[in-house]
Design a protein around this motif. Sequence first.
Motif, PDB file in Angstrom:
ATOM      1  N   GLU A  46       0.833  -1.201   0.000  1.00 11.44           N
ATOM      2  CA  GLU A  46       0.000   0.000   0.000  1.00 11.44           C
ATOM      3  C   GLU A  46       0.869   1.252   0.000  1.00 11.44           C
ATOM      4  N   LEU A  47       0.292   2.312  -0.538  1.00 11.20           N
ATOM      5  CA  LEU A  47       0.985   3.598  -0.597  1.00 11.20           C
ATOM      6  C   LEU A  47       0.936   4.271   0.770  1.00 11.20           C
ATOM      7  N   VAL A  48       2.060   4.754   1.225  1.00 13.41           N
ATOM      8  CA  VAL A  48       2.145   5.447   2.504  1.00 13.41           C
ATOM      9  C   VAL A  48       2.203   6.965   2.312  1.00 13.41           C
ATOM     10  N   ALA A  49       3.077   7.405   1.414  1.00 11.04           N
ATOM     11  CA  ALA A  49       3.248   8.841   1.193  1.00 11.04           C
ATOM     12  C   ALA A  49       3.974   9.047  -0.120  1.00 11.04           C
ATOM     13  N   ARG A  50       3.770  10.214  -0.714  1.00 11.92           N
ATOM     14  CA  ARG A  50       4.500  10.547  -1.929  1.00 11.92           C
ATOM     15  C   ARG A  50       4.930  12.000  -1.868  1.00 11.92           C
ATOM     16  N   ILE A  51       5.962  12.335  -2.633  1.00  7.16           N
ATOM     17  CA  ILE A  51       6.487  13.694  -2.640  1.00  7.16           C
ATOM     18  C   ILE A  51       6.929  14.048  -4.041  1.00  7.16           C
ATOM     19  N   GLY A  52       6.461  15.177  -4.520  1.00  6.04           N
ATOM     20  CA  GLY A  52       6.808  15.628  -5.849  1.00  6.04           C
ATOM     21  C   GLY A  52       8.173  16.283  -5.906  1.00  6.04           C
ATOM     22  N   ILE A  53       8.590  16.588  -7.130  1.00  3.89           N
ATOM     23  CA  ILE A  53       9.881  17.231  -7.336  1.00  3.89           C
ATOM     24  C   ILE A  53       9.937  18.569  -6.600  1.00  3.89           C
ATOM     25  N   GLY A  54       8.799  19.227  -6.516  1.00  2.00           N
ATOM     26  CA  GLY A  54       8.717  20.503  -5.820  1.00  2.00           C
ATOM     27  C   GLY A  54       8.420  20.368  -4.340  1.00  2.00           C
ATOM     28  N   HIS A  55       8.519  19.151  -3.812  1.00  2.84           N
ATOM     29  CA  HIS A  55       8.400  18.859  -2.385  1.00  2.84           C
ATOM     30  C   HIS A  55       6.967  18.875  -1.859  1.00  2.84           C
ATOM     31  N   LEU A  56       5.981  18.867  -2.747  1.00  4.52           N
ATOM     32  CA  LEU A  56       4.600  18.735  -2.286  1.00  4.52           C
ATOM     33  C   LEU A  56       4.397  17.299  -1.821  1.00  4.52           C
ATOM     34  N   ALA A  57       3.971  17.131  -0.577  1.00  2.27           N
ATOM     35  CA  ALA A  57       3.825  15.803   0.015  1.00  2.27           C
ATOM     36  C   ALA A  57       2.355  15.476   0.256  1.00  2.27           C
ATOM     37  N   ILE A  58       2.013  14.215  -0.004  1.00  2.00           N
ATOM     38  CA  ILE A  58       0.661  13.728   0.237  1.00  2.00           C
ATOM     39  C   ILE A  58       0.772  12.417   0.996  1.00  2.00           C
ATOM     40  N   TYR A  59      -0.123  12.244   1.982  1.00  2.00           N
ATOM     41  CA  TYR A  59      -0.023  11.105   2.882  1.00  2.00           C
ATOM     42  C   TYR A  59      -1.295  10.270   2.890  1.00  2.00           C
ATOM     43  N   ALA A  60      -1.124   8.994   3.159  1.00  2.00           N
ATOM     44  CA  ALA A  60      -2.273   8.147   3.436  1.00  2.00           C
ATOM     45  C   ALA A  60      -2.899   8.613   4.751  1.00  2.00           C
ATOM     46  N   ASP A  61      -4.214   8.468   4.845  1.00  2.00           N
ATOM     47  CA  ASP A  61      -4.912   8.920   6.052  1.00  2.00           C
ATOM     48  C   ASP A  61      -4.345   8.260   7.305  1.00  2.00           C
ATOM     49  N   SER A  62      -3.920   7.030   7.174  1.00  2.00           N
ATOM     50  CA  SER A  62      -3.467   6.268   8.340  1.00  2.00           C
ATOM     51  C   SER A  62      -2.170   6.800   8.954  1.00  2.00           C
ATOM     52  N   VAL A  63      -1.428   7.625   8.209  1.00  2.00           N
ATOM     53  CA  VAL A  63      -0.147   8.107   8.723  1.00  2.00           C
ATOM     54  C   VAL A  63      -0.087   9.629   8.846  1.00  2.00           C
ATOM     55  N   LYS A  64      -1.128  10.314   8.438  1.00  2.00           N
ATOM     56  CA  LYS A  64      -1.138  11.776   8.513  1.00  2.00           C
ATOM     57  C   LYS A  64      -0.876  12.258   9.935  1.00  2.00           C
ATOM     58  N   GLY A  65      -0.003  13.240  10.045  1.00  2.00           N
ATOM     59  CA  GLY A  65       0.312  13.804  11.349  1.00  2.00           C
ATOM     60  C   GLY A  65       1.375  13.038  12.102  1.00  2.00           C
ATOM     61  N   ARG A  66       1.750  11.867  11.620  1.00  2.00           N
ATOM     62  CA  ARG A  66       2.765  11.051  12.287  1.00  2.00           C
ATOM     63  C   ARG A  66       4.018  10.864  11.431  1.00  2.00           C
ATOM     64  N   PHE A  67       3.834  10.753  10.130  1.00  2.00           N
ATOM     65  CA  PHE A  67       4.947  10.509   9.212  1.00  2.00           C
ATOM     66  C   PHE A  67       5.240  11.775   8.414  1.00  2.00           C
ATOM     67  N   THR A  68       6.505  11.953   8.066  1.00  2.00           N
ATOM     68  CA  THR A  68       6.919  13.064   7.211  1.00  2.00           C
ATOM     69  C   THR A  68       7.853  12.545   6.141  1.00  2.00           C
ATOM     70  N   ILE A  69       7.477  12.771   4.891  1.00  2.00           N
ATOM     71  CA  ILE A  69       8.323  12.374   3.763  1.00  2.00           C
ATOM     72  C   ILE A  69       9.107  13.595   3.298  1.00  2.00           C
ATOM     73  N   SER A  70      10.342  13.385   2.905  1.00  2.00           N
ATOM     74  CA  SER A  70      11.168  14.473   2.396  1.00  2.00           C
ATOM     75  C   SER A  70      12.089  13.917   1.319  1.00  2.00           C
ATOM     76  N   ARG A  71      12.624  14.820   0.518  1.00  2.00           N
ATOM     77  CA  ARG A  71      13.541  14.378  -0.535  1.00  2.00           C
ATOM     78  C   ARG A  71      14.725  15.312  -0.621  1.00  2.00           C
ATOM     79  N   ASP A  72      15.873  14.735  -0.884  1.00  2.00           N
ATOM     80  CA  ASP A  72      17.126  15.466  -1.073  1.00  2.00           C
ATOM     81  C   ASP A  72      17.441  15.401  -2.564  1.00  2.00           C
ATOM     82  N   ASN A  73      17.150  16.483  -3.265  1.00  2.00           N
ATOM     83  CA  ASN A  73      17.305  16.496  -4.716  1.00  2.00           C
ATOM     84  C   ASN A  73      18.764  16.585  -5.162  1.00  2.00           C
TER      85      ASN A  73
END
Length: 115
Positions: A46-73
Amino acid sequence: QVQLVESGGGLVQAGGSLRLSCAASRSIFVINTMAWYRQPPGKERELVARIGIGHLAIYADSVKGRFTISRDNTNYIVNLQMNSLKPEDTGVYYCNKFSKPPIPWGQGTQVTVSS
């Protein structure tokens, strides 16, 4: 060769934290939204979280507020900071690009949360 290498998993008590990292090939990383997925025991991936090239992050409801996705370009790394872990977060965690089809999956990293 396109590659994904996940790391950072482990055994933690409920309420604890872990930070996962995924090193991706440049050719995939620089043009794609990247995502973290997980596969709980006996269940589908299952999908947990995704992050775009511009750092826009979207989370599954089950992890919102607990998980943070980030990317080092610069270094082609995707991280997943996981706080307030619950037993239901247990599973093998994988990263991949968000768009289909996925590239070959890495080995994943096991996260086990004890109650």
